[in-house]
Design a protein around this motif. Structure first.
Motif, PDB file in Angstrom:
ATOM      1  N   LEU A  36       0.813  -1.218   0.000  1.00  0.00           N
ATOM      2  CA  LEU A  36       0.000   0.000   0.000  1.00  0.00           C
ATOM      3  C   LEU A  36       0.846   1.267   0.000  1.00  0.00           C
ATOM      4  CD1 LEU A  36      -2.905   1.227   0.306  1.00  0.00           C
ATOM      5  CD2 LEU A  36      -2.484   1.207   2.767  1.00  0.00           C
ATOM      6  N   VAL A  37       2.042   1.192   0.561  1.00  0.00           N
ATOM      7  CA  VAL A  37       2.847   2.393   0.834  1.00  0.00           C
ATOM      8  C   VAL A  37       3.024   3.300  -0.380  1.00  0.00           C
ATOM      9  CG1 VAL A  37       5.087   3.221   1.644  1.00  0.00           C
ATOM     10  CG2 VAL A  37       3.998   1.244   2.759  1.00  0.00           C
ATOM     11  N   PRO A  38       3.348   2.782  -1.571  1.00  0.00           N
ATOM     12  CA  PRO A  38       3.538   3.688  -2.725  1.00  0.00           C
ATOM     13  C   PRO A  38       2.265   4.395  -3.177  1.00  0.00           C
ATOM     14  CG  PRO A  38       4.578   1.542  -3.106  1.00  0.00           C
ATOM     15  CD  PRO A  38       3.700   1.392  -1.912  1.00  0.00           C
ATOM     16  N   TYR A  39       1.119   3.991  -2.665  1.00  0.00           N
ATOM     17  CA  TYR A  39      -0.154   4.555  -3.125  1.00  0.00           C
ATOM     18  C   TYR A  39      -0.761   5.557  -2.137  1.00  0.00           C
ATOM     19  CZ  TYR A  39       0.040   0.931  -6.665  1.00  0.00           C
ATOM     20  OH  TYR A  39       0.443   0.130  -7.714  1.00  0.00           O
ATOM     21  N   SER A  40      -0.062   5.860  -1.061  1.00  0.00           N
ATOM     22  CA  SER A  40      -0.594   6.793  -0.070  1.00  0.00           C
ATOM     23  C   SER A  40      -0.551   8.221  -0.599  1.00  0.00           C
ATOM     24  CB  SER A  40       0.210   6.685   1.228  1.00  0.00           C
ATOM     25  OG  SER A  40       0.108   5.392   1.779  1.00  0.00           O
ATOM     26  N   ASP A  41      -1.599   8.972  -0.305  1.00  0.00           N
ATOM     27  CA  ASP A  41      -1.614  10.386  -0.654  1.00  0.00           C
ATOM     28  C   ASP A  41      -2.620  11.116   0.215  1.00  0.00           C
ATOM     29  OD1 ASP A  41      -4.122   9.786  -1.694  1.00  0.00           O
ATOM     30  OD2 ASP A  41      -3.771  10.767  -3.626  1.00  0.00           O
ATOM     31  N   GLU A  42      -2.778  12.417  -0.002  1.00  0.00           N
ATOM     32  CA  GLU A  42      -3.656  13.221   0.843  1.00  0.00           C
ATOM     33  C   GLU A  42      -5.116  12.810   0.710  1.00  0.00           C
ATOM     34  OE1 GLU A  42      -3.076  17.361   0.221  1.00  0.00           O
ATOM     35  OE2 GLU A  42      -0.971  17.337   0.862  1.00  0.00           O
ATOM     36  N   LYS A  43      -5.514  12.399  -0.485  1.00  0.00           N
ATOM     37  CA  LYS A  43      -6.909  12.004  -0.696  1.00  0.00           C
ATOM     38  C   LYS A  43      -7.237  10.748   0.115  1.00  0.00           C
ATOM     39  CE  LYS A  43     -10.512  13.284  -3.215  1.00  0.00           C
ATOM     40  NZ  LYS A  43     -11.039  14.661  -3.246  1.00  0.00           N
ATOM     41  N   ALA A  44      -6.305   9.785   0.146  1.00  0.00           N
ATOM     42  CA  ALA A  44      -6.507   8.583   0.939  1.00  0.00           C
ATOM     43  C   ALA A  44      -6.548   8.927   2.425  1.00  0.00           C
ATOM     44  CB  ALA A  44      -5.403   7.577   0.656  1.00  0.00           C
ATOM     45  N   ALA A  45      -5.675   9.833   2.854  1.00  0.00           N
ATOM     46  CA  ALA A  45      -5.666  10.256   4.253  1.00  0.00           C
ATOM     47  C   ALA A  45      -6.982  10.944   4.619  1.00  0.00           C
ATOM     48  CB  ALA A  45      -4.484  11.180   4.508  1.00  0.00           C
ATOM     49  N   GLU A  46      -7.515  11.706   3.682  1.00  0.00           N
ATOM     50  CA  GLU A  46      -8.800  12.374   3.914  1.00  0.00           C
ATOM     51  C   GLU A  46      -9.922  11.353   4.108  1.00  0.00           C
ATOM     52  OE1 GLU A  46     -11.879  14.828   1.115  1.00  0.00           O
ATOM     53  OE2 GLU A  46      -9.783  15.445   1.036  1.00  0.00           O
ATOM     54  N   ALA A  47      -9.915  10.295   3.299  1.00  0.00           N
ATOM     55  CA  ALA A  47     -10.934   9.252   3.440  1.00  0.00           C
ATOM     56  C   ALA A  47     -10.826   8.565   4.796  1.00  0.00           C
ATOM     57  CB  ALA A  47     -10.793   8.230   2.312  1.00  0.00           C
ATOM     58  N   LEU A  48      -9.612   8.295   5.237  1.00  0.00           N
ATOM     59  CA  LEU A  48      -9.425   7.706   6.560  1.00  0.00           C
ATOM     60  C   LEU A  48      -9.900   8.664   7.642  1.00  0.00           C
ATOM     61  CD1 LEU A  48      -5.941   5.967   6.284  1.00  0.00           C
ATOM     62  CD2 LEU A  48      -8.173   4.863   6.443  1.00  0.00           C
ATOM     63  N   GLY A  49      -9.692   9.965   7.406  1.00  0.00           N
ATOM     64  CA  GLY A  49     -10.153  10.953   8.370  1.00  0.00           C
ATOM     65  C   GLY A  49     -11.658  10.932   8.554  1.00  0.00           C
ATOM     66  N   VAL A  50     -12.388  10.648   7.470  1.00  0.00           N
ATOM     67  CA  VAL A  50     -13.844  10.521   7.560  1.00  0.00           C
ATOM     68  C   VAL A  50     -14.210   9.314   8.419  1.00  0.00           C
ATOM     69  CG1 VAL A  50     -15.952  10.050   6.255  1.00  0.00           C
ATOM     70  CG2 VAL A  50     -14.272  11.683   5.376  1.00  0.00           C
TER      71      VAL A  50
END
Length: 212
Positions: A36-50
């Motif tokens: 998963l590591v190479p695919y992390s970005d702000e949009k994914a972090a935002e989804a986790l934040g939800v």
């Protein structure tokens, strides 16, 4: 009633094993730990934040619990002076402070603070938790435990990060015992790296028809 939400990072062919690092879970000679590591970005972090933006406790299988217990308390004990981002520290401290309900045959070995065994009958243990009022219950990883929950129709929502990878082998999100049901899409986004960020809720029984 408390809602059970499964939060899973999954490849296109359904693998959820060891997304976070090479040593996370090498069972069955899994070679792609950390995919998963190479695919992390702000949009994914935002989804986790939800997902993690509401009060929660954790529902964990024993293997995932042991991985988390060996990592998150150490992170939670650090500070920004150690070079950690404030949001990462907040996440670690939430994991450290929340209640961890664990599927285990060895309750006496649960040493991480605020950890509780689900008991000898884990299905009944989860049903009891769901019948109570309180925080949402997040299932993270825990493939074998998740299969039991899906087979007994105990999962209310699926929050999936679907990564554009084919891994071929590994522990999978679903097995043949998952209870059939329809789902409805409640949230969707696409990360800059092509990860589909999809939340699904219940939508009744499976409906069929014919194009004939």
């Amino acid at each position: 009633m408390r809602k059970v939400i499964a939060v899973e990072f999954v490849s296109l062919d359904g693998v959820i094993q060891a997304p976070g690092g090479p040593e996370e879970d090498t069972s069955e000679i899994f070679k792609f730990g950390g995919w998963l590591v190479p695919y992390s970005d702000e949009k994914a972090a935002e989804a986790l934040g939800v997902t993690y933006g509401q009060p929660y406790d954790l529902l964990l299988g024993r293997r995932t619990y042991d991985i988390f217990a060996g990592y998150w308390p150490k992170v939670a004990a650090k500070s920004e002076a150690d070079g950690l981002d404030e949001s990462d520290l907040k996440f670690a401290r939430e994991f450290d402070e929340c209640t961890k309900y664990v599927a285990t045959h060895s309750p006496d070995t649960l040493k991480w603070q605020h950890s509780q065994a689900l008991g000898s009958d884990i299905v009944q243990g989860v049903k009891k938790l769901k019948s109570e009022s309180g925080k949402i219950l997040l299932v993270v990883g825990s493939s074998d435990f998740l299969h039991t929950l899906l087979a007994n129709d105990l999962v209310d929502e699926l929050h999936l990060h679907i990564t554009p990878l084919i891994l071929g082998k590994g522990k999978r999100l679903f097995d043949d015992n998952s209870k059939p049901r329809s789902l409805k899409l409640t949230r969707s986004a696409i990360s800059s790296t092509g990860v589909l960020l999809m939340n699904y809720g219940r939508d009744g029984e499976v409906k069929t028809g014919s194009f004939a």
